[in-house]
Design a protein around this motif. Structure first.
Motif, PDB file in Angstrom:
ATOM      1  N   SER A   1       3.478 -21.171  18.343  1.00  0.00           N
ATOM      2  CA  SER A   1       3.122 -19.760  18.182  1.00  0.00           C
ATOM      3  C   SER A   1       2.467 -19.557  16.826  1.00  0.00           C
ATOM      4  O   SER A   1       2.648 -20.351  15.906  1.00  0.00           O
ATOM      5  N   THR A   2       1.691 -18.476  16.754  1.00  0.00           N
ATOM      6  CA  THR A   2       1.000 -18.080  15.525  1.00  0.00           C
ATOM      7  C   THR A   2       0.194 -19.253  14.964  1.00  0.00           C
ATOM      8  O   THR A   2       0.411 -19.724  13.843  1.00  0.00           O
TER       9      THR A   2
ATOM     10  N   ALA B   1      -1.972 -16.686  19.667  1.00  0.00           N
ATOM     11  CA  ALA B   1      -0.609 -16.159  19.582  1.00  0.00           C
ATOM     12  C   ALA B   1       0.407 -17.162  20.107  1.00  0.00           C
ATOM     13  O   ALA B   1       1.424 -17.427  19.462  1.00  0.00           O
ATOM     14  N   GLU B   2       0.151 -17.753  21.283  1.00  0.00           N
ATOM     15  CA  GLU B   2       1.105 -18.679  21.877  1.00  0.00           C
ATOM     16  C   GLU B   2       0.375 -19.760  22.654  1.00  0.00           C
ATOM     17  O   GLU B   2      -0.680 -19.513  23.256  1.00  0.00           O
TER      18      GLU B   2
ATOM     19  N   GLY C   1      -3.397 -14.748  23.972  1.00  0.00           N
ATOM     20  CA  GLY C   1      -3.861 -14.089  22.753  1.00  0.00           C
ATOM     21  C   GLY C   1      -4.707 -14.975  21.870  1.00  0.00           C
ATOM     22  O   GLY C   1      -4.387 -15.179  20.700  1.00  0.00           O
TER      23      GLY C   1
END
Length: 341
Positions: A141-142, A156-157, A185
């Motif tokens: 993530s991130t 994002a993921e 994302g």
């Protein structure tokens, strides 16, 4: 409690502590030997392998090896530097190994370089009792990718799963592995003329590898598998990239140069709006777009939610992406490194 019973309890507790301690130190020693053996094997194959330090911890529930300042460089010039990774073996379930790789990673090779920063990044390995890989799950993530001269790319993921199916034969009618990929994302760099949204909301792939890929080095094994008729069955591809929404299934193969050849049956929504944006971006002439929009409207059929949906074949052949009979674009070839162990 009698003195004799207390003595028995203390002896049993001592034996348990001694057994757990012996087991922990045995597993820690084997893990450290494995790390050292990997480094020596790579060095013998011409790689550069460097580590600032290896620290063992986790007693009594797990064995964790923390590697700091890891540098890997292949004979072909591919390189990776990581601030640190942690390999953990939980003692109750030693066949489930986790590798944590959060932090910064510097990658380079094939004329490209970049820095990947991960808020979280963990791989869970699932092993057979003989130590061979049964499968793995990767979740992160991130994520941020920084490249020279280009705006950062953020995600994002991300999730990836792999399950080895171990077919009873090596024929290419039987799947040897299952794969899934999920992205959510994905924020793209601001590129002039980009007709679609800067954010890809989601991208998912479910696939099966038909036939078994065996041998080394990996690219040589893939070449043999492909030449023998190996393919990847794409059971599902789903993309939400406003204004485009796509569901597809099909087959992926590799040509003699290991470039992808793809044949898909796709269900597309938002094609009309995509044509409008292509005109606005100067990628399609207005007259051609108007004709295409009329044809798309005639060919579209409502899906289960009543949305106009276009069913058409998508193909990638010799670097050309085609939708039906319409040539969409030329896709740049994938960089393929030299065959290295």
């Amino acid at each position: 409690m009698s003195l004799r019973l207390r003595l028995i309890v203390l002896i049993l507790a001592g034996l348990i502590v001694a057994g757990v301690s012996a087991y922990w130190f045995h597993v820690a020693g084997e893990l450290r030997k494995g790390i050292d053996a990997f480094a020596e094997q790579r060095r013998a194959a011409g790689w550069t392998v460097e580590m600032d330090s290896v620290q063992m911890s986790g007693f009594p529930y797990a064995v964790t090896a923390r590697l700091s300042g890891v540098d890997l460089r292949s004979p072909a010039g591919l390189s990776w530097h990581g601030d640190g990774i942690a390999i953990t073996i939980p003692l109750p379930t030693p066949l489930n190994v986790t590798i944590d790789m959060a932090g910064q990673h510097i990658l380079a090779g094939l004329g490209w370089s970049g820095i990947v920063t991960a808020g979280t990044a963990q791989t869970r390995l699932h092993l057979h009792t003989d130590g061979t890989l049964a499968g793995f799950t990767f979740a992160a993530s991130t994520l941020v990718l920084e490249q020279p001269g280009i705006e950062p790319l953020a995600l994002a993921e991300a999730t990836v799963t792999f399950d080895r199916l171990d077919p009873p034969d090596t024929g290419h009618e039987t799947p040897s592995a299952g794969l899934t990929l999920g992205l959510r994302g994905l924020d793209l760099p601001d590129i002039a003329g980009q007709p679609l949204a800067r954010r890809i909301d989601s991208f998912q792939v479910e696939a099966r590898v038909m036939g078994t890929i065996t041998g080394s080095p990996p690219l040589a094994a893939v070449t043999v598998w492909s030449n023998d008729g190996g393919t990847v069955e794409l059971d599902r591809i789903a993309l939400d990239w406003l204004p485009l929404s796509l569901d597809a299934d099909g087959t992926l193969a590799l040509d003699a140069h290991l470039q992808p050849q793809v044949a898909l049956s796709a269900r597309v929504r938002g094609a009309g709006e995509v044509m409008v944006r292509l005109v606005q971006a100067g990628l399609v002439e207005p007259k051609m777009a108007s004709t295409a929009q009329v044809m798309l409207a005639i060919m579209a059929r409502p899906d289960l939610q009543g949305r106009p949906t276009l069913s058409l074949p998508l193909t990638l052949q010799d670097g050309i992406l085609t939708a039906g009979q319409i040539r969409i674009m030329r896709v740049p070839p994938l960089p393929i490194p030299a065959l290295v162990p």
